[in-house]
Every structure is written in C-alpha cells, then in structure tokens.
Motif scaffolding. Structure first.
Motif, PDB file in Angstrom:
ATOM      1  N   GLU A  90       0.808  -1.211   0.000  1.00 23.43           N
ATOM      2  CA  GLU A  90       0.000   0.000   0.000  1.00 23.43           C
ATOM      3  C   GLU A  90       0.844   1.264   0.000  1.00 23.43           C
ATOM      4  O   GLU A  90       0.406   2.312  -0.478  1.00 23.43           O
ATOM      5  CB  GLU A  90      -0.923   0.018   1.225  1.00 23.43           C
ATOM      6  N   HIS A  91       2.055   1.174   0.538  1.00 21.49           N
ATOM      7  CA  HIS A  91       2.876   2.384   0.666  1.00 21.49           C
ATOM      8  C   HIS A  91       3.489   2.760  -0.674  1.00 21.49           C
ATOM      9  O   HIS A  91       4.112   1.936  -1.341  1.00 21.49           O
ATOM     10  CB  HIS A  91       3.984   2.169   1.697  1.00 21.49           C
ATOM     11  N   HIS A  92       3.273   4.021  -1.088  1.00 24.88           N
ATOM     12  CA  HIS A  92       3.834   4.537  -2.327  1.00 24.88           C
ATOM     13  C   HIS A  92       4.939   5.539  -2.009  1.00 24.88           C
ATOM     14  O   HIS A  92       4.818   6.354  -1.108  1.00 24.88           O
ATOM     15  CB  HIS A  92       2.752   5.244  -3.160  1.00 24.88           C
ATOM     16  N   HIS A  93       6.027   5.476  -2.785  1.00 21.06           N
ATOM     17  CA  HIS A  93       7.124   6.435  -2.643  1.00 21.06           C
ATOM     18  C   HIS A  93       6.987   7.502  -3.731  1.00 21.06           C
ATOM     19  O   HIS A  93       6.704   7.185  -4.890  1.00 21.06           O
ATOM     20  CB  HIS A  93       8.479   5.733  -2.787  1.00 21.06           C
ATOM     21  N   TYR A  94       7.221   8.759  -3.351  1.00 18.21           N
ATOM     22  CA  TYR A  94       7.148   9.872  -4.296  1.00 18.21           C
ATOM     23  C   TYR A  94       8.513  10.551  -4.345  1.00 18.21           C
ATOM     24  O   TYR A  94       9.023  11.011  -3.327  1.00 18.21           O
ATOM     25  CB  TYR A  94       6.072  10.873  -3.881  1.00 18.21           C
ATOM     26  N   ILE A  95       9.096  10.597  -5.544  1.00 17.03           N
ATOM     27  CA  ILE A  95      10.430  11.158  -5.717  1.00 17.03           C
ATOM     28  C   ILE A  95      10.360  12.275  -6.744  1.00 17.03           C
ATOM     29  O   ILE A  95       9.972  12.057  -7.899  1.00 17.03           O
ATOM     30  CB  ILE A  95      11.440  10.079  -6.181  1.00 17.03           C
ATOM     31  N   ASP A  96      10.721  13.484  -6.330  1.00 20.74           N
ATOM     32  CA  ASP A  96      10.758  14.610  -7.256  1.00 20.74           C
ATOM     33  C   ASP A  96      11.946  14.473  -8.198  1.00 20.74           C
ATOM     34  O   ASP A  96      13.049  14.110  -7.778  1.00 20.74           O
ATOM     35  CB  ASP A  96      10.845  15.932  -6.494  1.00 20.74           C
ATOM     36  N   ALA A  97      11.725  14.775  -9.461  1.00 22.71           N
ATOM     37  CA  ALA A  97      12.782  14.714 -10.466  1.00 22.71           C
ATOM     38  C   ALA A  97      13.255  16.122 -10.804  1.00 22.71           C
ATOM     39  O   ALA A  97      12.476  17.074 -10.771  1.00 22.71           O
ATOM     40  CB  ALA A  97      12.287  14.011 -11.727  1.00 22.71           C
ATOM     41  N   ALA A  98      14.533  16.234 -11.104  1.00 22.12           N
ATOM     42  CA  ALA A  98      15.122  17.521 -11.482  1.00 22.12           C
ATOM     43  C   ALA A  98      15.364  17.538 -12.986  1.00 22.12           C
ATOM     44  O   ALA A  98      15.746  16.523 -13.586  1.00 22.12           O
ATOM     45  CB  ALA A  98      16.429  17.747 -10.733  1.00 22.12           C
ATOM     46  N   GLU A  99      15.179  18.695 -13.593  1.00 23.68           N
ATOM     47  CA  GLU A  99      15.427  18.823 -15.023  1.00 23.68           C
ATOM     48  C   GLU A  99      16.934  18.875 -15.271  1.00 23.68           C
ATOM     49  O   GLU A  99      17.661  19.622 -14.611  1.00 23.68           O
ATOM     50  CB  GLU A  99      14.765  20.074 -15.589  1.00 23.68           C
ATOM     51  N   SER A 100      17.390  18.064 -16.197  1.00 25.81           N
ATOM     52  CA  SER A 100      18.821  18.004 -16.494  1.00 25.81           C
ATOM     53  C   SER A 100      19.205  19.147 -17.426  1.00 25.81           C
ATOM     54  O   SER A 100      18.386  19.997 -17.776  1.00 25.81           O
ATOM     55  CB  SER A 100      19.166  16.661 -17.137  1.00 25.81           C
ATOM     56  N   THR A 101      20.467  19.156 -17.840  1.00 27.62           N
ATOM     57  CA  THR A 101      20.928  20.193 -18.772  1.00 27.62           C
ATOM     58  C   THR A 101      20.256  20.046 -20.131  1.00 27.62           C
ATOM     59  O   THR A 101      20.188  21.016 -20.890  1.00 27.62           O
ATOM     60  CB  THR A 101      22.449  20.130 -18.941  1.00 27.62           C
ATOM     61  N   ALA A 102      19.766  18.848 -20.439  1.00 25.10           N
ATOM     62  CA  ALA A 102      18.984  18.638 -21.658  1.00 25.10           C
ATOM     63  C   ALA A 102      17.541  19.016 -21.361  1.00 25.10           C
ATOM     64  O   ALA A 102      16.861  18.343 -20.576  1.00 25.10           O
ATOM     65  CB  ALA A 102      19.074  17.190 -22.129  1.00 25.10           C
ATOM     66  N   LYS A 103      17.066  20.093 -21.933  1.00 25.81           N
ATOM     67  CA  LYS A 103      15.735  20.589 -21.629  1.00 25.81           C
ATOM     68  C   LYS A 103      14.675  19.531 -21.913  1.00 25.81           C
ATOM     69  O   LYS A 103      14.731  18.819 -22.903  1.00 25.81           O
ATOM     70  CB  LYS A 103      15.435  21.844 -22.448  1.00 25.81           C
ATOM     71  N   GLY A 104      13.713  19.438 -20.990  1.00 21.31           N
ATOM     72  CA  GLY A 104      12.643  18.475 -21.143  1.00 21.31           C
ATOM     73  C   GLY A 104      12.973  17.088 -20.647  1.00 21.31           C
ATOM     74  O   GLY A 104      12.122  16.191 -20.703  1.00 21.31           O
ATOM     75  N   THR A 105      14.187  16.880 -20.154  1.00 23.80           N
ATOM     76  CA  THR A 105      14.592  15.586 -19.603  1.00 23.80           C
ATOM     77  C   THR A 105      14.746  15.721 -18.088  1.00 23.80           C
ATOM     78  O   THR A 105      15.469  16.592 -17.605  1.00 23.80           O
ATOM     79  CB  THR A 105      15.910  15.102 -20.216  1.00 23.80           C
ATOM     80  N   TYR A 106      14.076  14.838 -17.346  1.00 25.23           N
ATOM     81  CA  TYR A 106      14.026  14.926 -15.888  1.00 25.23           C
ATOM     82  C   TYR A 106      14.596  13.640 -15.289  1.00 25.23           C
ATOM     83  O   TYR A 106      14.293  12.539 -15.759  1.00 25.23           O
ATOM     84  CB  TYR A 106      12.585  15.137 -15.420  1.00 25.23           C
ATOM     85  N   ILE A 107      15.431  13.786 -14.280  1.00 24.08           N
ATOM     86  CA  ILE A 107      16.137  12.632 -13.717  1.00 24.08           C
ATOM     87  C   ILE A 107      16.017  12.614 -12.197  1.00 24.08           C
ATOM     88  O   ILE A 107      15.832  13.649 -11.549  1.00 24.08           O
ATOM     89  CB  ILE A 107      17.628  12.630 -14.109  1.00 24.08           C
ATOM     90  N   SER A 108      16.126  11.409 -11.650  1.00 26.15           N
ATOM     91  CA  SER A 108      16.137  11.238 -10.202  1.00 26.15           C
ATOM     92  C   SER A 108      16.793   9.904  -9.881  1.00 26.15           C
ATOM     93  O   SER A 108      16.632   8.925 -10.626  1.00 26.15           O
ATOM     94  CB  SER A 108      14.710  11.264  -9.640  1.00 26.15           C
ATOM     95  N   ASP A 109      17.539   9.861  -8.802  1.00 26.31           N
ATOM     96  CA  ASP A 109      18.155   8.609  -8.354  1.00 26.31           C
ATOM     97  C   ASP A 109      17.204   7.868  -7.424  1.00 26.31           C
ATOM     98  O   ASP A 109      16.469   8.481  -6.640  1.00 26.31           O
ATOM     99  CB  ASP A 109      19.468   8.891  -7.620  1.00 26.31           C
ATOM    100  N   TYR A 110      17.226   6.538  -7.511  1.00 24.80           N
ATOM    101  CA  TYR A 110      16.362   5.730  -6.642  1.00 24.80           C
ATOM    102  C   TYR A 110      17.008   4.368  -6.429  1.00 24.80           C
ATOM    103  O   TYR A 110      17.752   3.874  -7.289  1.00 24.80           O
ATOM    104  CB  TYR A 110      14.978   5.551  -7.262  1.00 24.80           C
TER     105      TYR A 110
END
Length: 255
Positions: A205-225
C-alpha cells in the motif's frame, strides 16, 4: 651575439602568443548543442465507432523526426477494469496496426505500449463505442492515504505532452539507479515542469514519491532511486505545469 638574442626573444614571443590563442579557443563558449532525440507515437483511429464492427487502430512511431521499423507496439484496450492486449504488426514504414472489434457500448481507453530505442512510452486516446456518452469517462481511483486526488481520465486526454521513460531493464535491487523521463509537447522539449516519480511494489500500500530535477537537456528529468528488494514494481510519472497534468504508468521487474 645581439642578433642571436633578438632571434631567441622573437621565437619565445611567438611561442607564448600561439599558446594564448590555443587557450582562448579552448575556453570560448560552445555554440554546438547535441541533439536530444526521443520517441513519439501517434495513435491513428476513429474516435467514435460502432460495436461488433471491425475497425483499424494504428500507431505511427518516430524516433526524433524519423519513422522507425524496429519498435514493439502492443495496444491495450480497456473498458472499466477489463482490458485486453493485442500485439500490433508493422504494415508500413513506422506504422503498426491491429484490427479490432469492440463488443460493448462504452468509452474505451486505447493505450499504445511502445518500446523503441531503449525507451518506453504509453500514449493513449479514448474511443466512444455505440451509444456511449462522451461525458462518461473512466476514473482512475487513488487511495486517499497515498496523498492523491481523484482525476478523471478526461483531464489527462486534453494534454498534448508525450512522456517517455528511459530504459528499465536489468535493474538490480539495493543498487542505485537513475530514472529518466523525457517530456515533449508538439515535438518540443517541455521544460520547467514539476515531474514526480511514484513507485510502489505490487501488493504493497505504501507509495514512494520522488521529485525529479530537469537536467541540462531541456525536457529531460532525472532522479536517483534504490529499490530495496526484488519483485514487480509500478512506476507512475506525473507531469504538471500550468494547465497540463498528465501521467504514464508502467511495470518493471527488479532482480
């Protein structure tokens, strides 16, 4: 002797000058920007059809501006909680197609699950069948404990953004991985959006929420997990900016 000293001085001056010019060339601004390609899938189908009638549903698959023939496309046909998956066949350059007959009246979701160049994307559209009411859309239920508001699917269909996930194969438990989502609107980078990965293991039931940051390539978002253990996981990519609120969902097998 004096002439030799002048010659040596001239050679030293030329050596220093050439070094300065080379240095200036190295630290000058870089004006060439590497092109970032992402897949784009266009679903081609009538938005209102009759039941028990054979209809064609097709997808045009692009990588950047080029149609590609090495994609894998599976159409998922959903009515409420029931769904059916049909593998599409390549029928022309970059065009994948199925023939399908809808058995009941209703508002169906058609999702084109597409794998191309190590990306996964899931564009979707609604098809009204028979006497279906265009105002009757299927709602995706979210448990209030997970911090979600309920959103009608119709809210998402008004969005023109295309969301693609980076490669999600060979992921190991207890190893940090980089999640990547590329977002485009009208084939242009969709920048400065709020992008969040929602992750949970099947049966939990538990969901994890991770905010992504926009990389130097516009429109591309990354996050470590880091996935804590093996198993099947769900990942939902949420994208928000101004009037746009869209998402895609996929499953991955963590080893």
């Amino acid at each position: 002797m004096k002439n030799k000293m002048v010659a040596y001085s001239f050679l030293i001056f030329m050596f220093i000058l050439s070094g300065c010019q080379e240095s200036n060339n190295q630290i000058g601004p870089q004006t060439t920007e590497e092109e970032v390609k992402a897949p784009r899938v266009e679903i081609m189908a009538e938005d209102h059809v009759n039941k028990n009638e054979d209809v064609q549903i097709a997808a045009h698959v692009y990588y950047g501006e080029e149609l590609v023939d090495d994609a894998e496309v599976t159409f998922e046909i959903k009515l409420g909680e029931e769904s059916e998956e049909v593998e599409a066949k390549l029928v022309d350059t970059g065009t994948y197609k199925i023939d399908y007959s809808f058995k009941e009246d209703g508002t169906y979701q058609v999702i084109a699950h597409t794998d191309v160049k190590s990306y996964h994307t899931m564009p979707k559209m609604e098809i009204l069948v028979g006497e279906a009411d265009s105002g009757a859309t299927v709602r995706e239920e979210h448990d209030g404990e997970h911090g979600h508001a309920n959103h009608a699917e119709g809210d998402h269909h008004s969005s023109s953004v295309n969301i693609t996930l980076g490669e999600l194969t060979g992921i190991q438990a207890k190893t940090k991985v980089q999640l990547t989502a590329t977002v485009q609107e009208n084939n242009q980078p969709f920048s400065q959006a709020m992008v969040r990965f929602e992750i949970w293991k099947d049966g939990e039931e538990h969901h994890h929420y991770i905010d992504a940051a926009e990389s130097t390539a516009k429109g591309t978002y990354i996050s470590d997990y880091q996935f804590k253990e093996e198993g099947m996981y769900k990942i939902v990519v949420h994208v928000e900016r101004e009037e746009v609120h869209d998402h895609i969902e996929t499953s991955i097998d963590v080893q």
